[in-house]
Scaffold this motif. Structure first.
Motif, PDB file in Angstrom:
ATOM      1  N   LYS A 292       9.387  15.416  -2.547  1.00  0.00           N
ATOM      2  CA  LYS A 292       9.004  16.437  -3.529  1.00  0.00           C
ATOM      3  C   LYS A 292       7.748  17.192  -3.087  1.00  0.00           C
ATOM      4  N   LEU A 293       6.871  16.538  -2.339  1.00  0.00           N
ATOM      5  CA  LEU A 293       5.626  17.167  -1.896  1.00  0.00           C
ATOM      6  C   LEU A 293       5.795  17.961  -0.593  1.00  0.00           C
ATOM      7  N   ASP A 294       6.971  17.874   0.005  1.00  0.00           N
ATOM      8  CA  ASP A 294       7.257  18.557   1.267  1.00  0.00           C
ATOM      9  C   ASP A 294       8.082  19.812   0.977  1.00  0.00           C
ATOM     10  N   ARG A 295       7.415  20.909   0.693  1.00  0.00           N
ATOM     11  CA  ARG A 295       8.087  22.143   0.263  1.00  0.00           C
ATOM     12  C   ARG A 295       9.104  22.672   1.263  1.00  0.00           C
ATOM     13  N   ASP A 296       8.727  22.734   2.530  1.00  0.00           N
ATOM     14  CA  ASP A 296       9.634  23.330   3.520  1.00  0.00           C
ATOM     15  C   ASP A 296      10.487  22.307   4.256  1.00  0.00           C
ATOM     16  N   LYS A 297      10.434  21.071   3.833  1.00  0.00           N
ATOM     17  CA  LYS A 297      11.279  19.992   4.363  1.00  0.00           C
ATOM     18  C   LYS A 297      11.139  19.797   5.874  1.00  0.00           C
ATOM     19  N   ASP A 298       9.898  19.936   6.359  1.00  0.00           N
ATOM     20  CA  ASP A 298       9.665  19.750   7.781  1.00  0.00           C
ATOM     21  C   ASP A 298       9.089  18.383   8.120  1.00  0.00           C
ATOM     22  N   GLY A 299       8.987  17.512   7.110  1.00  0.00           N
ATOM     23  CA  GLY A 299       8.476  16.161   7.351  1.00  0.00           C
ATOM     24  C   GLY A 299       6.973  16.038   7.159  1.00  0.00           C
ATOM     25  N   ILE A 300       6.336  17.095   6.673  1.00  0.00           N
ATOM     26  CA  ILE A 300       4.900  17.068   6.421  1.00  0.00           C
ATOM     27  C   ILE A 300       4.648  17.549   4.993  1.00  0.00           C
TER      28      ILE A 300
ATOM     29  N   GLN B 151       4.342   7.986   6.241  1.00  0.00           N
ATOM     30  CA  GLN B 151       2.967   7.613   5.932  1.00  0.00           C
ATOM     31  C   GLN B 151       2.815   7.372   4.428  1.00  0.00           C
ATOM     32  N   PRO B 152       1.827   6.567   4.051  1.00  0.00           N
ATOM     33  CA  PRO B 152       1.570   6.344   2.627  1.00  0.00           C
ATOM     34  C   PRO B 152       1.321   7.663   1.895  1.00  0.00           C
ATOM     35  N   GLY B 153       1.943   7.812   0.743  1.00  0.00           N
ATOM     36  CA  GLY B 153       1.759   8.999  -0.076  1.00  0.00           C
ATOM     37  C   GLY B 153       2.799  10.080   0.131  1.00  0.00           C
ATOM     38  N   TYR B 154       3.547  10.008   1.249  1.00  0.00           N
ATOM     39  CA  TYR B 154       4.581  11.018   1.496  1.00  0.00           C
ATOM     40  C   TYR B 154       5.747  10.801   0.543  1.00  0.00           C
ATOM     41  N   ARG B 155       6.258  11.897   0.019  1.00  0.00           N
ATOM     42  CA  ARG B 155       7.538  11.882  -0.681  1.00  0.00           C
ATOM     43  C   ARG B 155       8.127  13.278  -0.585  1.00  0.00           C
TER      44      ARG B 155
ATOM     45  N   PHE C 271       0.822  -1.199   0.000  1.00  0.00           N
ATOM     46  CA  PHE C 271       0.000   0.000   0.000  1.00  0.00           C
ATOM     47  C   PHE C 271       0.861   1.256   0.000  1.00  0.00           C
ATOM     48  N   THR C 272       1.886   1.260   0.829  1.00  0.00           N
ATOM     49  CA  THR C 272       2.768   2.418   0.923  1.00  0.00           C
ATOM     50  C   THR C 272       3.457   2.696  -0.405  1.00  0.00           C
ATOM     51  N   GLU C 273       3.898   1.654  -1.064  1.00  0.00           N
ATOM     52  CA  GLU C 273       4.639   1.822  -2.301  1.00  0.00           C
ATOM     53  C   GLU C 273       3.736   2.217  -3.469  1.00  0.00           C
ATOM     54  N   THR C 274       2.453   1.907  -3.401  1.00  0.00           N
ATOM     55  CA  THR C 274       1.592   2.174  -4.536  1.00  0.00           C
ATOM     56  C   THR C 274       0.799   3.473  -4.413  1.00  0.00           C
ATOM     57  N   LEU C 275       0.773   4.089  -3.251  1.00  0.00           N
ATOM     58  CA  LEU C 275       0.052   5.352  -3.093  1.00  0.00           C
ATOM     59  C   LEU C 275       0.957   6.482  -3.554  1.00  0.00           C
ATOM     60  N   TYR C 276       0.643   7.059  -4.696  1.00  0.00           N
ATOM     61  CA  TYR C 276       1.498   8.068  -5.316  1.00  0.00           C
ATOM     62  C   TYR C 276       0.638   9.225  -5.796  1.00  0.00           C
ATOM     63  N   PHE C 277       1.072  10.426  -5.481  1.00  0.00           N
ATOM     64  CA  PHE C 277       0.407  11.625  -5.963  1.00  0.00           C
ATOM     65  C   PHE C 277       1.374  12.420  -6.820  1.00  0.00           C
ATOM     66  N   LYS C 278       0.905  12.859  -7.965  1.00  0.00           N
ATOM     67  CA  LYS C 278       1.736  13.660  -8.853  1.00  0.00           C
ATOM     68  C   LYS C 278       2.078  14.990  -8.197  1.00  0.00           C
TER      69      LYS C 278
END
Length: 61
Positions: free
Chosen positions: A48-56, A42-46, A18-25
């Motif tokens: 590139k989606l974390d602009r300020d690099k705070d882990g969220i 968490q699933p979906g985190y990567r 599940f973790t590996e397949t949850l992907y958001f452009k």
């Protein structure tokens, strides 16, 4: 004991799949599907989606 091992193995494999397949452009796509404030690990985190690099990723305002 053998049954417990099988159950734990299946749970681990399912969670990893599940973790590996949850992907958001992008965050727009994630938020449209109901995901926001995705924490590292968490699933979906990567990164590139974390602009300020705070882990969220995809933080709500």
């Amino acid at each position: 004991m053998k049954k417990l091992f099988v159950i734990l193995t299946l749970a681990f494999v399912s969670a990893n799949t599940f973790t590996e397949t949850l992907y958001f452009k992008n965050c727009k796509e994630a938020k449209a599907k109901g995901y926001k404030n995705i924490k590292r690990g968490q699933p979906g985190y990567r990164p590139k989606l974390d602009r300020d690099k705070d882990g969220i990723a995809c933080e709500s305002k």
